[in-house]
Design a protein around this motif. Structure first.
Motif, PDB file in Angstrom:
ATOM      1  N   ASN A  69      82.103 -25.777   9.094  1.00  0.00           N
ATOM      2  CA  ASN A  69      81.356 -26.827   8.397  1.00  0.00           C
ATOM      3  C   ASN A  69      82.274 -27.698   7.544  1.00  0.00           C
ATOM      4  N   ILE A  70      83.213 -27.075   6.862  1.00  0.00           N
ATOM      5  CA  ILE A  70      84.149 -27.834   6.017  1.00  0.00           C
ATOM      6  C   ILE A  70      85.006 -28.752   6.880  1.00  0.00           C
ATOM      7  N   GLU A  71      85.493 -28.225   7.993  1.00  0.00           N
ATOM      8  CA  GLU A  71      86.306 -29.047   8.888  1.00  0.00           C
ATOM      9  C   GLU A  71      85.495 -30.234   9.417  1.00  0.00           C
ATOM     10  N   SER A  72      84.241 -29.994   9.748  1.00  0.00           N
ATOM     11  CA  SER A  72      83.377 -31.081  10.239  1.00  0.00           C
ATOM     12  C   SER A  72      83.130 -32.122   9.153  1.00  0.00           C
ATOM     13  N   LEU A  78      91.812 -27.338   9.229  1.00  0.00           N
ATOM     14  CA  LEU A  78      92.373 -26.600   8.097  1.00  0.00           C
ATOM     15  C   LEU A  78      92.717 -25.169   8.498  1.00  0.00           C
ATOM     16  N   ASP A  79      93.854 -24.700   8.013  1.00  0.00           N
ATOM     17  CA  ASP A  79      94.342 -23.349   8.295  1.00  0.00           C
ATOM     18  C   ASP A  79      94.058 -22.463   7.087  1.00  0.00           C
ATOM     19  N   ARG A  80      93.155 -21.513   7.246  1.00  0.00           N
ATOM     20  CA  ARG A  80      92.784 -20.633   6.126  1.00  0.00           C
ATOM     21  C   ARG A  80      93.920 -19.716   5.699  1.00  0.00           C
ATOM     22  N   PHE A  81      94.926 -19.547   6.548  1.00  0.00           N
ATOM     23  CA  PHE A  81      96.042 -18.664   6.220  1.00  0.00           C
ATOM     24  C   PHE A  81      97.173 -19.404   5.507  1.00  0.00           C
ATOM     25  N   ASP A  82      97.064 -20.703   5.413  1.00  0.00           N
ATOM     26  CA  ASP A  82      97.996 -21.526   4.657  1.00  0.00           C
ATOM     27  C   ASP A  82      97.400 -21.682   3.255  1.00  0.00           C
ATOM     28  N   PHE A  83      98.149 -21.318   2.224  1.00  0.00           N
ATOM     29  CA  PHE A  83      97.590 -21.327   0.872  1.00  0.00           C
ATOM     30  C   PHE A  83      96.984 -22.679   0.509  1.00  0.00           C
ATOM     31  N   SER A  89      89.987 -25.993   1.117  1.00  0.00           N
ATOM     32  CA  SER A  89      88.681 -25.574   1.646  1.00  0.00           C
ATOM     33  C   SER A  89      87.843 -24.926   0.554  1.00  0.00           C
ATOM     34  N   TYR A  90      88.447 -24.005  -0.162  1.00  0.00           N
ATOM     35  CA  TYR A  90      87.781 -23.328  -1.286  1.00  0.00           C
ATOM     36  C   TYR A  90      87.250 -24.361  -2.285  1.00  0.00           C
ATOM     37  N   ALA A  91      88.080 -25.367  -2.587  1.00  0.00           N
ATOM     38  CA  ALA A  91      87.694 -26.381  -3.567  1.00  0.00           C
ATOM     39  C   ALA A  91      86.455 -27.156  -3.099  1.00  0.00           C
ATOM     40  N   GLU A  92      86.367 -27.432  -1.805  1.00  0.00           N
ATOM     41  CA  GLU A  92      85.189 -28.127  -1.279  1.00  0.00           C
ATOM     42  C   GLU A  92      83.927 -27.272  -1.460  1.00  0.00           C
ATOM     43  N   ILE A  93      84.048 -25.986  -1.154  1.00  0.00           N
ATOM     44  CA  ILE A  93      82.910 -25.066  -1.300  1.00  0.00           C
ATOM     45  C   ILE A  93      82.480 -24.989  -2.754  1.00  0.00           C
TER      46      ILE A  93
END
Length: 127
Positions: A69-72, A78-83, A89-93
């Motif tokens: 959903n965030i990517e859309s 976005l790579d969740r394994f890249d800090f 992504s976290y900031a968007e949530i």
């Protein structure tokens, strides 16, 4: 969305501070959630157990569906394994959660337990 290119030129602490400012919460919430979710990136795989909601992955343990959903929404892969990308992504949530609930505590509860307060039981409070 946070400017990922600009973040890459910062230390992790500076990135956390930038994310906190973007979200509108104290930086301690961001660093605390990073510690809770992946031991600040020290978890050996950074992949959680599969659940009925999907599998949480990366520095901030973002579920598969939420990640999609965030990517859309952002139009960004976005790579969740890249800090840095996981932090963005976290900031968007969390920005959405703060907008929805009006405070950092409930936004954090929603990050862990979802938007339905009926799911915010003891585990969410411990979180």
């Amino acid at each position: 969305m946070l400017d990922i290119t600009a973040l890459r030129g910062m230390t992790k602490e500076e990135q956390i501070n930038a994310a906190a400012k973007y979200i509108g919460i104290p930086a301690g919430y961001v660093s605390g959630q990073w510690k809770q979710e992946s031991g600040q990136g020290s978890h050996p795989t950074m992949i959680g157990q599969p659940t009925k909601w999907g599998t949480a992955k990366g520095h901030f343990q973002i579920l598969d569906g939420v990640h999609s959903n965030i990517e859309s929404k952002t139009g960004t892969k976005l790579d969740r394994f890249d800090f840095t990308e996981s932090l963005a992504s976290y900031a968007e949530i969390m920005k959405e959660n703060v907008s929805r609930y009006g405070n950092a505590d409930d936004a954090t509860r929603a990050y862990h337990g979802g938007w339905s307060k009926k799911n915010w039981g003891d585990t969410t409070e411990d979180y």
